[in-house]
Design a protein around this motif. Structure first.
Motif, mmCIF file in Angstrom:
data_model
loop_
_atom_site.group_PDB
_atom_site.id
_atom_site.type_symbol
_atom_site.label_atom_id
_atom_site.label_comp_id
_atom_site.label_asym_id
_atom_site.label_seq_id
_atom_site.Cartn_x
_atom_site.Cartn_y
_atom_site.Cartn_z
ATOM 1 N N ALA A 127 36.478 44.100 24.743
ATOM 2 C CA ALA A 127 36.693 45.372 25.461
ATOM 3 C C ALA A 127 36.261 45.256 26.920
ATOM 4 C CB ALA A 127 35.935 46.497 24.765
ATOM 5 N N LEU A 128 35.103 44.643 27.157
ATOM 6 C CA LEU A 128 34.621 44.480 28.530
ATOM 7 C C LEU A 128 35.518 43.530 29.320
ATOM 8 C CD1 LEU A 128 30.772 44.323 27.876
ATOM 9 C CD2 LEU A 128 32.036 46.179 28.982
ATOM 10 N N GLY A 129 36.013 42.476 28.643
ATOM 11 C CA GLY A 129 36.944 41.551 29.288
ATOM 12 C C GLY A 129 38.221 42.256 29.716
ATOM 13 N N GLU A 130 38.725 43.131 28.846
ATOM 14 C CA GLU A 130 39.926 43.909 29.192
ATOM 15 C C GLU A 130 39.647 44.854 30.361
ATOM 16 O OE1 GLU A 130 41.107 45.736 25.512
ATOM 17 O OE2 GLU A 130 41.901 43.859 24.700
ATOM 18 N N GLN A 131 38.471 45.457 30.340
ATOM 19 C CA GLN A 131 38.090 46.341 31.452
ATOM 20 C C GLN A 131 38.048 45.563 32.768
ATOM 21 O OE1 GLN A 131 34.436 48.325 29.824
ATOM 22 N NE2 GLN A 131 35.095 49.939 31.217
ATOM 23 N N PHE A 162 30.179 44.566 39.570
ATOM 24 C CA PHE A 162 29.052 43.692 39.237
ATOM 25 C C PHE A 162 28.287 44.215 38.030
ATOM 26 C CE2 PHE A 162 29.510 42.189 43.738
ATOM 27 C CZ PHE A 162 29.900 40.912 43.392
ATOM 28 N N ASP A 163 28.191 45.541 37.896
ATOM 29 C CA ASP A 163 27.565 46.115 36.701
ATOM 30 C C ASP A 163 28.376 45.767 35.454
ATOM 31 O OD1 ASP A 163 25.591 47.213 38.281
ATOM 32 O OD2 ASP A 163 26.438 49.246 38.256
ATOM 33 N N LEU A 164 29.700 45.863 35.559
ATOM 34 C CA LEU A 164 30.580 45.519 34.450
ATOM 35 C C LEU A 164 30.462 44.036 34.110
ATOM 36 C CD1 LEU A 164 32.817 46.378 32.480
ATOM 37 C CD2 LEU A 164 34.470 45.962 34.318
ATOM 38 N N ALA A 165 30.429 43.191 35.135
ATOM 39 C CA ALA A 165 30.292 41.746 34.907
ATOM 40 C C ALA A 165 28.957 41.435 34.234
ATOM 41 C CB ALA A 165 30.406 40.993 36.230
ATOM 42 N N GLU A 166 27.906 42.116 34.633
ATOM 43 C CA GLU A 166 26.587 41.903 34.023
ATOM 44 C C GLU A 166 26.612 42.313 32.553
ATOM 45 O OE1 GLU A 166 22.932 40.387 33.919
ATOM 46 O OE2 GLU A 166 24.170 40.401 35.726
ATOM 47 N N ARG A 167 27.253 43.443 32.249
ATOM 48 C CA ARG A 167 27.378 43.874 30.848
ATOM 49 C C ARG A 167 28.196 42.859 30.048
ATOM 50 N NH1 ARG A 167 30.068 49.300 31.306
ATOM 51 N NH2 ARG A 167 30.410 48.986 29.086
ATOM 52 N N PHE A 168 29.248 42.311 30.673
ATOM 53 C CA PHE A 168 30.103 41.320 30.019
ATOM 54 C C PHE A 168 29.305 40.062 29.674
ATOM 55 C CE2 PHE A 168 33.078 37.703 30.310
ATOM 56 C CZ PHE A 168 33.975 38.054 29.308
ATOM 57 N N ARG A 169 28.501 39.596 30.642
ATOM 58 C CA ARG A 169 27.695 38.392 30.416
ATOM 59 C C ARG A 169 26.640 38.594 29.339
ATOM 60 N NH1 ARG A 169 26.064 37.028 36.361
ATOM 61 N NH2 ARG A 169 27.083 38.980 36.637
ATOM 62 N N GLY A 170 26.111 39.808 29.278
ATOM 63 C CA GLY A 170 25.041 40.085 28.315
ATOM 64 C C GLY A 170 25.531 40.480 26.938
#
Length: 110
Positions: free
Chosen positions: A98-102, A81-89
């Motif tokens: 990079a975040l999408g690949e992660q 969820f932290d990663l998804a939040e970073r992706f959205r922001g």
């Protein structure tokens, strides 16, 4: 305290004692739930080895492993969820990629 009677002779043969302490003990264990699980032979051997090494019961080892697994799953969910939040922001295209690949590795392994 109650006494059981022998049905044929009417004499007292057994004595059953039930105290309030027994009732209190039942209330304490009422919070626990008994489960039956089938383990593979490999997992059972591993649990036995841990129990022997740590001088614990098999049940205690299983409880600890389950509790640790639940905590690990919660940490993994928080990380996702932290990663998804970073992706959205994210606004930088390189960062988004990079975040999408992660997230893809997180979801599908790799």
């Amino acid at each position: 305290m109650s006494c059981g009677l022998d049905a044929g002779k009417g004499e007292s043969r057994t004595k059953t004692v039930y105290t309030d302490a027994m009732a209190a003990g039942k209330r304490v264990t009422a919070r626990q739930v008994r489960r039956s699980v089938t383990l593979s032979r490999e997992v059972a051997k591993h649990v036995d080895a841990i129990a022997k090494r740590q001088r614990l019961s098999d049940n205690r080892v299983l409880m600890e492993l389950i509790e640790e697994g639940i905590e690990a799953r919660k940490r993994k969910e928080r990380t996702f969820f932290d990663l998804a939040e970073r992706f959205r922001g994210a606004s930088d295209p390189k960062e988004v990629k990079a975040l999408g690949e992660q997230m893809g590795r997180f979801l599908f392994g790799g």
